[in-house]
Write a protein that holds these residues in place. Structure first.
Motif, PDB file in Angstrom:
ATOM      1  N   ASN A   1      19.076  88.794  -2.998  1.00 26.05           N
ATOM      2  CA  ASN A   1      19.836  87.589  -2.644  1.00 26.05           C
ATOM      3  C   ASN A   1      19.223  86.882  -1.438  1.00 26.05           C
ATOM      4  OD1 ASN A   1      21.603  88.174  -4.730  1.00 26.05           O
ATOM      5  ND2 ASN A   1      23.166  89.074  -3.406  1.00 26.05           N
ATOM      6  N   TYR A   2      18.702  87.660  -0.494  1.00 26.58           N
ATOM      7  CA  TYR A   2      18.039  87.050   0.663  1.00 26.58           C
ATOM      8  C   TYR A   2      16.777  86.298   0.231  1.00 26.58           C
ATOM      9  CZ  TYR A   2      20.822  88.941   4.521  1.00 26.58           C
ATOM     10  OH  TYR A   2      21.829  89.199   5.423  1.00 26.58           O
ATOM     11  N   PHE A   3      16.014  86.867  -0.689  1.00 28.34           N
ATOM     12  CA  PHE A   3      14.821  86.168  -1.169  1.00 28.34           C
ATOM     13  C   PHE A   3      15.194  84.815  -1.765  1.00 28.34           C
ATOM     14  CE2 PHE A   3      12.243  90.038  -0.888  1.00 28.34           C
ATOM     15  CZ  PHE A   3      11.006  89.497  -0.571  1.00 28.34           C
ATOM     16  N   VAL A   4      16.213  84.812  -2.605  1.00 29.28           N
ATOM     17  CA  VAL A   4      16.637  83.566  -3.245  1.00 29.28           C
ATOM     18  C   VAL A   4      17.170  82.586  -2.201  1.00 29.28           C
ATOM     19  CG1 VAL A   4      18.221  82.542  -4.917  1.00 29.28           C
ATOM     20  CG2 VAL A   4      17.124  84.733  -5.427  1.00 29.28           C
ATOM     21  N   ALA A   5      17.951  83.097  -1.241  1.00 28.49           N
ATOM     22  CA  ALA A   5      18.548  82.229  -0.222  1.00 28.49           C
ATOM     23  C   ALA A   5      17.504  81.631   0.710  1.00 28.49           C
ATOM     24  CB  ALA A   5      19.576  83.018   0.586  1.00 28.49           C
ATOM     25  N   MET A   6      16.444  82.392   1.000  1.00 26.46           N
ATOM     26  CA  MET A   6      15.428  81.928   1.943  1.00 26.46           C
ATOM     27  C   MET A   6      14.363  81.051   1.304  1.00 26.46           C
ATOM     28  SD  MET A   6      14.740  85.242   4.380  1.00 26.46           S
ATOM     29  CE  MET A   6      16.085  86.179   5.098  1.00 26.46           C
ATOM     30  N   LEU A   7      14.411  80.941  -0.009  1.00 22.54           N
ATOM     31  CA  LEU A   7      13.365  80.229  -0.731  1.00 22.54           C
ATOM     32  C   LEU A   7      13.116  78.836  -0.162  1.00 22.54           C
ATOM     33  CD1 LEU A   7      11.444  80.498  -3.148  1.00 22.54           C
ATOM     34  CD2 LEU A   7      13.244  79.513  -4.578  1.00 22.54           C
ATOM     35  N   ASP A   8      14.171  78.087   0.056  1.00 21.98           N
ATOM     36  CA  ASP A   8      14.037  76.725   0.585  1.00 21.98           C
ATOM     37  C   ASP A   8      14.888  76.516   1.831  1.00 21.98           C
ATOM     38  OD1 ASP A   8      12.241  75.578  -1.405  1.00 21.98           O
ATOM     39  OD2 ASP A   8      13.903  75.828  -2.817  1.00 21.98           O
ATOM     40  N   HIS A   9      15.150  77.596   2.552  1.00 23.57           N
ATOM     41  CA  HIS A   9      15.977  77.496   3.756  1.00 23.57           C
ATOM     42  C   HIS A   9      15.081  77.212   4.963  1.00 23.57           C
ATOM     43  CE1 HIS A   9      19.016  78.249   6.752  1.00 23.57           C
ATOM     44  NE2 HIS A   9      19.912  78.533   5.820  1.00 23.57           N
ATOM     45  N   PRO A  10      15.342  76.140   5.697  1.00 27.22           N
ATOM     46  CA  PRO A  10      14.454  75.772   6.816  1.00 27.22           C
ATOM     47  C   PRO A  10      14.347  76.841   7.897  1.00 27.22           C
ATOM     48  CG  PRO A  10      16.493  74.481   6.853  1.00 27.22           C
ATOM     49  CD  PRO A  10      16.443  75.178   5.535  1.00 27.22           C
ATOM     50  N   LYS A  11      15.404  77.639   8.094  1.00 26.02           N
ATOM     51  CA  LYS A  11      15.362  78.656   9.141  1.00 26.02           C
ATOM     52  C   LYS A  11      14.534  79.875   8.745  1.00 26.02           C
ATOM     53  CE  LYS A  11      19.515  77.395  11.672  1.00 26.02           C
ATOM     54  NZ  LYS A  11      20.779  77.866  12.295  1.00 26.02           N
ATOM     55  N   ALA A  12      14.089  79.909   7.494  1.00 25.78           N
ATOM     56  CA  ALA A  12      13.230  81.007   7.047  1.00 25.78           C
ATOM     57  C   ALA A  12      11.758  80.621   7.075  1.00 25.78           C
ATOM     58  CB  ALA A  12      13.618  81.437   5.630  1.00 25.78           C
ATOM     59  N   ASN A  13      11.470  79.354   7.311  1.00 26.92           N
ATOM     60  CA  ASN A  13      10.088  78.890   7.272  1.00 26.92           C
ATOM     61  C   ASN A  13       9.258  79.496   8.400  1.00 26.92           C
ATOM     62  OD1 ASN A  13      10.738  77.327   5.082  1.00 26.92           O
ATOM     63  ND2 ASN A  13      10.826  75.391   6.210  1.00 26.92           N
ATOM     64  N   ASN A  14       8.134  80.092   8.017  1.00 27.68           N
ATOM     65  CA  ASN A  14       7.179  80.674   8.967  1.00 27.68           C
ATOM     66  C   ASN A  14       7.845  81.679   9.904  1.00 27.68           C
ATOM     67  OD1 ASN A  14       5.128  78.992   7.881  1.00 27.68           O
ATOM     68  ND2 ASN A  14       5.809  77.312   9.199  1.00 27.68           N
ATOM     69  N   GLN A  15       8.672  82.543   9.298  1.00 31.44           N
ATOM     70  CA  GLN A  15       9.407  83.540  10.060  1.00 31.44           C
ATOM     71  C   GLN A  15       9.268  84.926   9.426  1.00 31.44           C
ATOM     72  OE1 GLN A  15      11.144  82.932  12.960  1.00 31.44           O
ATOM     73  NE2 GLN A  15      10.399  80.817  12.821  1.00 31.44           N
ATOM     74  N   THR A  16       9.357  85.952  10.271  1.00 32.67           N
ATOM     75  CA  THR A  16       9.542  87.325   9.815  1.00 32.67           C
ATOM     76  C   THR A  16      10.997  87.677  10.088  1.00 32.67           C
ATOM     77  OG1 THR A  16       7.250  87.993  10.230  1.00 32.67           O
ATOM     78  CG2 THR A  16       8.911  89.742  10.154  1.00 32.67           C
ATOM     79  N   VAL A  17      11.727  88.033   9.035  1.00 32.64           N
ATOM     80  CA  VAL A  17      13.171  88.255   9.155  1.00 32.64           C
ATOM     81  C   VAL A  17      13.505  89.680   8.713  1.00 32.64           C
ATOM     82  CG1 VAL A  17      15.468  87.440   8.515  1.00 32.64           C
ATOM     83  CG2 VAL A  17      13.546  85.820   8.580  1.00 32.64           C
ATOM     84  N   VAL A  18      14.082  90.463   9.621  1.00 35.28           N
ATOM     85  CA  VAL A  18      14.567  91.800   9.272  1.00 35.28           C
ATOM     86  C   VAL A  18      15.978  91.650   8.724  1.00 35.28           C
ATOM     87  CG1 VAL A  18      15.063  94.130  10.101  1.00 35.28           C
ATOM     88  CG2 VAL A  18      13.165  92.832  11.091  1.00 35.28           C
TER      89      VAL A  18
END
Length: 305
Positions: free
Chosen positions: A197-214
Motif C-alpha cells: 500500500n505504501y508503494f502505491v501511495a508513494m507512486l505520485d506523492h510529492p513527499k516521497a520524491n527523492n526520499q528514503t522512507v522507513v
C-alpha cells in the motif's frame, strides 16, 4: 506504464494487484524459472494469477541487458521489490540484489524512465549494518546520479514471513516455539500488504520524491510477547523453549538462521504514526494479522487432539 520487478514474490504480487486496482497499466518482468522458485517457497503466487488480474508479462533474465531493454520499452515508472535475503541469506543482498539493482537502475536511466521506486533493508541494528548501510547509500547515490525521481522504501520486519515462520510453523505442527536467546528484544513488525500500500501511495506523492522512507507497523513486540498474543487471540496452548545463539532450529532454514539471530542483537521501538498519516496507509495491527493468519488453527488443532 509501470514495470514491476520481483512480482512473483508475495510483496511483489500485492504491489501489482494494488496498482491494477488503481487503474494503472502494469508490466512484470519474470525469469524463465520464476514459477519453480515460487513453488519452492510455498507461496500462493502464480504467474497466471498476475495475468488474470491484468498484468502484462515479459519473460527474461533481469540481469541481462537484452531482457531489460525489452522490458523497459515505453515504461514510465519502475518498481523493484527483489529481496533474495529471505531465501538465500544475508550475503545475497550484496551478491545478487546489489548487482541486479545496479543493472536495472542503469538500464532504466538509458530507457528514459521518469520514476524509480525500490525496497531495501534498513541498516540500523543489523550485525552487518555497516555493509548494509554502505549498499543503501550506494543505491541512493546511483539514483540521484541517474536523474530519475526516486523513492527508496525500507520496511521493518515482515509479519507474514517472520511471525509465520517463528510462531506459525510450530503452532501448526503442534510443537513448542523455539526462541533464540531470551526472546525479549522488541521489534517493529509490518504487514507486507501495508508495504504494498505504501508503494502505491508513494507512486505520485510529492513527499516521497527523492526520499528514503522507513515504513513500519503500529507497534513493537518481542518474540515472547508475540507468542503470548497468539495464545490469547486464538486460545491455544503454545509452549516456549529458549535456545542459545548458534543452536540450530529445525524449522528455520539454514541460510536464513543468521538473520533470525539478529533479533537478539538489537531492538527498535519506532513510531510510524506520522508516516502512516502522511501517505494515508492504515497499518495492520499484530492482532489483526494473528486473527487472519492463525484464526483457523484453533479448529484444526482441537480436531487432532
Amino acid at each position: 506504464m509501470i514495470l514491476v520487478v520481483g512480482a512473483t514474490s508475495m510483496l511483489g504480487s500485492r504491489v501489482v494487484h494494488g496498482l491494477l486496482e488503481r487503474g494503472h497499466k502494469v508490466r512484470v518482468l519474470i525469469g524463465r524459472y520464476s514459477h519453480l522458485a515460487v513453488s519452492n517457497q510455498g507461496t500462493a503466487v502464480t504467474i497466471q494469477s498476475l495475468v488474470s488480474a491484468g498484468a502484462k508479462i515479459v519473460w527474461g533474465d533481469p540481469k541481462t541487458e537484452t531482457s531489460l531493454t525489452s522490458a523497459l520499452s515505453d515504461i514510465d515508472t519502475v518498481i523493484t521489490v527483489v529481496n533474495t535475503a529471505r531465501q538465500w541469506g544475508i550475503d545475497a543482498i550484496e551478491s545478487v540484489d546489489w548487482h541486479g539493482a545496479l543493472n536495472l537502475i542503469d538500464a532504466a536511466k538509458n530507457a528514459g524512465v521518469r520514476r524509480f521506486l525500490m525496497a531495501t533493508i534498513p541498516a540500523d541494528g543489523l550485525d552487518n549494518h555497516e555493509r548494509t548501510r554502505r549498499l543503501n547509500e550506494e543505491y541512493e547515490h546511483l539514483l540521484v546520479r541517474s536523474g530519475m525521481t526516486y523513492t527508496i522504501i525500507q520496511p521493518t520486519v515482515f509479519m507474514e514471513y517472520w511471525v509465520g515462520m517463528m510462531v506459525g510453523i510450530p503452532l501448526m505442527t503442534q510443537q513448542a516455539v523455539t526462541l533464540i536467546g531470551r526472546g525479549d528484544r522488541a521489534h517493529n513488525f509490518i504487514s507486507e500488504q501495508d508495504v504494498a500500500n505504501y508503494f502505491v501511495a508513494m507512486l505520485d506523492h510529492p513527499k516521497a520524491n527523492n526520499q528514503t522512507v522507513v515504513v513500519g507497523g503500529p507497534a513493537s513486540y518481542s518474540w515472547t510477547e508475540i507468542v503470548h498474543r497468539v495464545r490469547e487471540r486464538i486460545n491455544v496452548e503454545l509452549p516456549i523453549q529458549y535456545a542459545m545463539m548458534g543452536t540450530p532450529i529445525s524449522y528455520i532454514p539454514e541460510k536464513v538462521y543468521p538473520l533470525a539471530t539478529e533479533f537478539e542483537r538489537f531492538e527498535n521501538r519506532l513510531d510510524f504514526s506520522d508516516v502512516s498519516k502522511t501517505f494515508g496507509v492504515r497499518p495492520t495491527s499484530l492482532d489483526d494479522y494473528i486473527d487472519q493468519a492463525f484464526g483457523h488453527c484453533r479448529a484444526v488443532i482441537y480436531s487432532t487432539l
